[in-house]
Design an enzyme around this catalytic site. Structure first.
Site, PDB file in Angstrom:
ATOM      1  N   ARG A  24      -8.573   4.009  -3.898  1.00 52.69           N
ATOM      2  CA  ARG A  24      -9.484   4.480  -2.856  1.00 52.69           C
ATOM      3  C   ARG A  24      -9.486   6.008  -2.779  1.00 52.69           C
ATOM      4  O   ARG A  24     -10.452   6.657  -3.175  1.00 52.69           O
ATOM      5  CB  ARG A  24      -9.054   3.841  -1.520  1.00 52.69           C
ATOM      6  N   SER A  36      -4.417   2.841   4.534  1.00 56.30           N
ATOM      7  CA  SER A  36      -4.653   2.211   3.234  1.00 56.30           C
ATOM      8  C   SER A  36      -4.669   0.681   3.377  1.00 56.30           C
ATOM      9  O   SER A  36      -5.504  -0.010   2.781  1.00 56.30           O
ATOM     10  CB  SER A  36      -3.560   2.653   2.258  1.00 56.30           C
ATOM     11  N   ASP A  49      -7.006   9.784 -11.133  1.00 53.57           N
ATOM     12  CA  ASP A  49      -8.327   9.661 -11.769  1.00 53.57           C
ATOM     13  C   ASP A  49      -8.276   8.755 -12.990  1.00 53.57           C
ATOM     14  O   ASP A  49      -9.163   7.923 -13.199  1.00 53.57           O
ATOM     15  CB  ASP A  49      -8.863  11.039 -12.158  1.00 53.57           C
ATOM     16  N   MET A  63      -6.073   6.341 -13.601  1.00 51.93           N
ATOM     17  CA  MET A  63      -5.845   4.944 -13.194  1.00 51.93           C
ATOM     18  C   MET A  63      -7.101   4.339 -12.558  1.00 51.93           C
ATOM     19  O   MET A  63      -7.362   3.155 -12.690  1.00 51.93           O
ATOM     20  CB  MET A  63      -4.665   4.853 -12.224  1.00 51.93           C
ATOM     21  N   LYS A 121       0.797  -1.237   0.000  1.00 50.82           N
ATOM     22  CA  LYS A 121       0.000   0.000   0.000  1.00 50.82           C
ATOM     23  C   LYS A 121       0.828   1.285   0.000  1.00 50.82           C
ATOM     24  O   LYS A 121       0.347   2.349   0.364  1.00 50.82           O
ATOM     25  CB  LYS A 121      -1.006   0.049   1.181  1.00 50.82           C
ATOM     26  N   GLY A 151       2.245   2.553  -2.831  1.00 47.87           N
ATOM     27  CA  GLY A 151       2.282   3.193  -4.152  1.00 47.87           C
ATOM     28  C   GLY A 151       2.866   2.286  -5.226  1.00 47.87           C
ATOM     29  O   GLY A 151       3.279   2.747  -6.289  1.00 47.87           O
ATOM     30  N   THR A 152       2.846   0.987  -4.960  1.00 48.14           N
ATOM     31  CA  THR A 152       3.370  -0.023  -5.888  1.00 48.14           C
ATOM     32  C   THR A 152       2.736   0.089  -7.274  1.00 48.14           C
ATOM     33  O   THR A 152       3.437   0.092  -8.294  1.00 48.14           O
ATOM     34  CB  THR A 152       3.024  -1.449  -5.369  1.00 48.14           C
ATOM     35  N   THR A 153       1.420   0.158  -7.280  1.00 48.41           N
ATOM     36  CA  THR A 153       0.687   0.111  -8.547  1.00 48.41           C
ATOM     37  C   THR A 153       0.961   1.372  -9.357  1.00 48.41           C
ATOM     38  O   THR A 153       1.111   1.322 -10.577  1.00 48.41           O
ATOM     39  CB  THR A 153      -0.824  -0.032  -8.247  1.00 48.41           C
ATOM     40  N   HIS A 213       6.717  -7.443  -2.439  1.00 47.32           N
ATOM     41  CA  HIS A 213       6.565  -6.784  -1.132  1.00 47.32           C
ATOM     42  C   HIS A 213       7.555  -7.367  -0.118  1.00 47.32           C
ATOM     43  O   HIS A 213       7.457  -7.085   1.080  1.00 47.32           O
ATOM     44  CB  HIS A 213       5.152  -6.980  -0.580  1.00 47.32           C
TER      45      HIS A 213
HETATM   46  S1  PPS Z   1      -0.633  -2.922  -3.230  1.00 49.14           S
HETATM   47  O1  PPS Z   1      -1.879  -3.698  -3.019  1.00 49.14           O
HETATM   48  O2  PPS Z   1       0.305  -3.101  -2.123  1.00 49.14           O
HETATM   49  O3  PPS Z   1      -0.004  -3.185  -4.515  1.00 49.14           O
HETATM   50  O4  PPS Z   1      -1.120  -1.398  -3.173  1.00 49.14           O
HETATM   51  P1  PPS Z   1      -0.289  -0.141  -3.663  1.00 49.14           P
HETATM   52  O5  PPS Z   1      -0.455   0.012  -5.120  1.00 49.14           O
HETATM   53  O6  PPS Z   1       1.081  -0.209  -3.116  1.00 49.14           O
HETATM   54  O7  PPS Z   1      -0.996   1.046  -2.894  1.00 49.14           O
HETATM   55  C1  PPS Z   1      -2.334   1.411  -3.132  1.00 49.14           C
HETATM   56  C2  PPS Z   1      -2.471   2.834  -2.665  1.00 49.14           C
HETATM   57  O8  PPS Z   1      -1.863   3.700  -3.643  1.00 49.14           O
HETATM   58  C3  PPS Z   1      -2.847   4.595  -4.126  1.00 49.14           C
HETATM   59  N1  PPS Z   1      -2.599   4.908  -5.547  1.00 49.14           N
HETATM   60  C4  PPS Z   1      -2.382   6.160  -5.978  1.00 49.14           C
HETATM   61  N2  PPS Z   1      -2.293   7.337  -5.327  1.00 49.14           N
HETATM   62  C5  PPS Z   1      -2.099   8.454  -6.068  1.00 49.14           C
HETATM   63  N3  PPS Z   1      -1.994   8.430  -7.418  1.00 49.14           N
HETATM   64  C6  PPS Z   1      -2.067   7.279  -8.120  1.00 49.14           C
HETATM   65  N4  PPS Z   1      -1.969   7.287  -9.432  1.00 49.14           N
HETATM   66  C7  PPS Z   1      -2.259   6.070  -7.383  1.00 49.14           C
HETATM   67  N5  PPS Z   1      -2.391   4.766  -7.721  1.00 49.14           N
HETATM   68  C8  PPS Z   1      -2.595   4.085  -6.588  1.00 49.14           C
HETATM   69  C9  PPS Z   1      -4.163   3.858  -3.927  1.00 49.14           C
HETATM   70  O9  PPS Z   1      -5.263   4.723  -4.013  1.00 49.14           O
HETATM   71  C10 PPS Z   1      -3.920   3.271  -2.547  1.00 49.14           C
HETATM   72  O10 PPS Z   1      -3.915   4.283  -1.532  1.00 49.14           O
HETATM   73  P2  PPS Z   1      -5.222   4.724  -0.674  1.00 49.14           P
HETATM   74  O11 PPS Z   1      -4.711   5.649   0.376  1.00 49.14           O
HETATM   75  O12 PPS Z   1      -5.811   3.484  -0.110  1.00 49.14           O
HETATM   76  O13 PPS Z   1      -6.114   5.431  -1.644  1.00 49.14           O
END
Ligand code: PPS
Length: 293
Positions: free
Chosen positions: A255, A137, A230, A232, A45, A47-49, A107
């Site tokens: 989220r 998160s 938005d 993504m 959680k 910022g991996t994605t 992870h």
């Molecule tokens: S995982 O399941 O571990 O792979 O999740 P991960 O991708 O590391 O983290 C998910 C959180 O990253 C936020 N996220 C983003 N934030 C800002 N901009 C972009 N483009 C973006 N993409 C993913 C996602 O909303 C999750 O955070 P929270 O606080 O829950 O919204």
């Protein structure tokens, strides 16, 4: 649809894990990395994605548009250690990746990384996020994802987070372990989620400089815009809407994507206890996080 029971945590070489990330352990440890592989490493959680998609757009946004439109990101950037009955093993997907470079997500805490990555001197991008937003998160993710252990209520979850009773263990050890590795392994780029939120263009420039890429201004604009929250969230290939174990009606994977949402969750007492415990655990003064911008 009936979901299987939630997995339980157990101690795995000193780190809390579930079977979904240890069942394929010997094969994962034998993973054969390549010098041009790029490993994206994070505590869950952080910022991996987001960073995975930035990298995917940088390398393949123009050369493989059909892959972008039809193959979900989690297949383009396999999750090395995942092993669940409902999907192919991450290690097998990584082995079969047709791309160069291969982008691979993990992870794992630094001490669990398959040794081949170090031997091959592969590039690693680590992303860390402040502990408070990371915990929030992770809590919502635990509620919506049936392969996570039961979360309990927020207060229980927060205590468990502080006590490292989380899948992939202690946030504190994870971010510090990787930070210390950076001091001896030059091919590690350490990024902060808060920096990305503050100025994604600047962070993409830094990432490109680490990778030796020099995208044109239009290419960079395409990457920055394509990977904004938005876009993504709307994109079925990046929002995890195709993954059966996630219930987005409980909480969407994409989220909020903000710095400071912890303020909507922590009570004053929880915040004080958390800060005190944090000071005791985080001894390295060179690793600093921002909990608001
Ligand atoms: S995982 O399941 O571990 O792979 O999740 P991960 O991708 O590391 O983290 C998910 C959180 O990253 C936020 N996220 C983003 N934030 C800002 N901009 C972009 N483009 C973006 N993409 C993913 C996602 O909303 C999750 O955070 P929270 O606080 O829950 O919204």
């Amino acid at each position: 649809m009936q979901q299987p029971p939630r997995p339980t945590l157990f101690d795995f070489h000193g780190v809390s894990m579930t079977k979904h990330f240890t069942d394929n352990w010997d094969n994962i440890q034998k993973f054969k990395a390549r010098p041009d592989d790029i490993l994206i490493a994070t505590y869950p959680k952080a910022g991996t994605t987001w960073v995975s998609y930035i990298l995917d757009l940088l390398y393949f946004g123009q050369t493989c548009p059909e892959r972008q439109a039809s193959v979900p990101l989690h297949e383009r950037v396999p999750f090395l250690e995942i092993s669940t009955p409902s999907q192919p093993k991450g290690k097998d997907l990584a082995d079969q990746l047709p791309t160069t470079p291969r982008l691979i997500k993990t992870h794992l805490p630094v001490q669990f990384i398959p040794k081949s990555f170090w031997e091959q001197n592969s590039r690693i991008v680590y992303v860390a996020r402040n502990a408070k937003d990371n915990a929030v998160s992770y809590f919502h993710f635990g509620c919506m994802n049936s392969i996570q252990p039961e979360t309990g209520d927020w207060s229980t979850f927060l205590n468990d987070f502080m006590e490292a009773k989380m899948v992939f263990g202690s946030w504190y050890d994870h971010v510090t372990g990787w930070w210390e590795k950076k001091q001896t392994y030059p091919k590690l780029h350490y990024m902060l989620y808060e920096d990305l939120i503050e100025d994604s263009g600047r962070e993409i420039d830094r990432l490109c400089s680490f990778l030796g890429l020099s995208p044109s201004a239009e290419e960079k604009e395409r990457v920055t815009t394509g990977s904004n929250f938005d876009n993504m969230k709307q994109n079925k290939m990046t929002n995890f809407s195709t993954v059966k174990v996630m219930n987005h009606a409980v909480s969407p994977f994409m989220r909020k994507g903000k710095v400071g949402d912890w303020k909507n969750h922590f009570t004053v007492a929880q915040n004080e206890a958390f800060d005190e415990d944090y000071r005791r655990k985080m001894k390295n003064p060179t690793l600093q996080f921002r909990t608001e911008l």
